[in-house]
Design an enzyme around this catalytic site. Structure first.
Site: not given
Ligand code: MRU
Length: 331
Positions: A38-40, A186, A227, A238
């Site tokens: 996960r994470g963009a 997270q 994201d 998030k």
């Molecule tokens: O639902 P997730 O864990 O994929 O959400 C991640 C986030 O919101 C991060 O802040 C975002 O992707 C930026 S990460 C570099």
């Protein structure tokens, strides 16, 4: 990548470091949906590799049939998680590599090369933006951050956490306040794991403690990832990020967003059009496998919220630090 991808299953962290290896795009689809990755930026990279795995398995040498099978794989990957722009940008880039007038085998090679390039570009962008972002972090600062935005989320140096790590490497005496980030924790599971490994002093707090510490003067700035960023700077991140931005504003603290340009979606004028993922309410009624709410309770679970541009002091990208007016400056 050869013809396999190997991923660290983030749902098992911090208790266990378990790797999944696969040559099937279907496993990649479920890994993204189940947030094993996960994470963009990391979702974008894995999405690109998923499309490459799917392409490698297509048997036909007929162009039309190859492209129709490839499109099915793309659609399956695109249907995993709607909010992060990086996934769609990466899938588009791979599809462009597949559009060339070549033999099917040559197209497969071009697809694999595009996926590897996307991985390299995303990682590289986060290291560059971390350097820029570290300039905003002064010696002695306590930085509040949300969710997980480090190597796990990006495959590179990280976004918000990358800026923090870089400032620490520069010898600045900094501290971090990391929110736990309910519902999937997270912050508590992943950011705490990364900060501990990096040796950066930090405290874990529950999400609802942020305003209290800001009001006490124990926070100097807030940095989060993103994201999707609309053309006017409105930013989806998030769930809980919007509240942090409003609290930062109320307490006269800078609120920064750190993200590679692959997270920016200039096709959306404002954040109102950013699709917000709704996840299973069980993530709220349960903590991991343990039920915490009575049987039958109905919960809501939007995974992201949108922070209006007026609360954002700057957006840190690999091409520099962007400030308002975002409409003009992001372009
Ligand atoms: O639902 P997730 O864990 O994929 O959400 C991640 C986030 O919101 C991060 O802040 C975002 O992707 C930026 S990460 C570099």
């Amino acid at each position: 990548m050869g013809n396999k991808v190997k991923i660290l299953d983030q749902t098992r962290l911090p208790q266990a470091e378990v790797y999944l290896e696969t040559d099937g795009y279907e496993t990649v689809v479920s890994a993204i949906r189940e947030m094993r990755v996960r994470g963009a930026p990391a979702i974008g990279v894995l999405g690109a590799y998923g499309l490459a795995l799917g392409a490698l398995k297509i048997q036909t040498q007929n162009h039309r049939m190859f492209h129709s099978e490839l499109e099915k794989v793309r659609q399956a990957l695109a249907a995993t998680r709607p909010t992060a722009r990086n996934l769609f940008g990466a899938l588009d880039r791979v599809m462009q590599a597949a559009a060339a007038d070549k033999t099917v085998e040559e197209i497969k090679a071009a697809i694999v090369a595009a996926a590897v390039q996307i991985h390299h570009d995303e990682a590289d962008a986060t290291c560059k933006l971390s350097e820029f972002g570290s300039e905003l972090i002064k010696d002695g600062f306590t930085i509040l951050t949300h969710c997980n935005t480090g190597t796990l989320a990006t495959t590179g140096c990280g976004t918000a956490l990358g800026c923090i790590k870089r400032a620490f490497e520069q010898g600045k005496k900094i501290k971090v306040m990391a929110t736990e980030t309910r519902p999937l924790l997270q912050g508590a599971r992943l950011t705490a794991w990364e900060l501990k490994q990096a040796g950066i002093p930090f405290n874990l707090i529950t999400d609802s403690m942020a305003g209290y510490f800001m009001h006490l003067g124990r926070v100097n700035c807030v940095i989060t990832g993103a994201d999707r960023i609309a053309a006017n700077g409105d930013t989806a991140n998030k769930i809980g990020t919007y509240s942090l931005a409003v609290l930062a504003h109320e307490n006269s603290l800078p609120f920064y967003i750190a993200a590679p340009t692959s997270t920016i979606d200039l096709s959306l004028k404002t954040g109102d059009s950013i699709p917000i993922e709704e996840r299973d309410p069980e993530e709220v009624t349960h903590i991991q496998t343990m039920r915490i709410a009575p049987e039958g309770v109905s919960a809501l679970n939007p995974s992201f919220d949108v922070t209006p541009n007026r609360y954002i002091s700057a957006i840190i990208t690999e091409r520099g630090i962007v400030r308002a007016p975002y409409d003009a400056n992001l372009k």
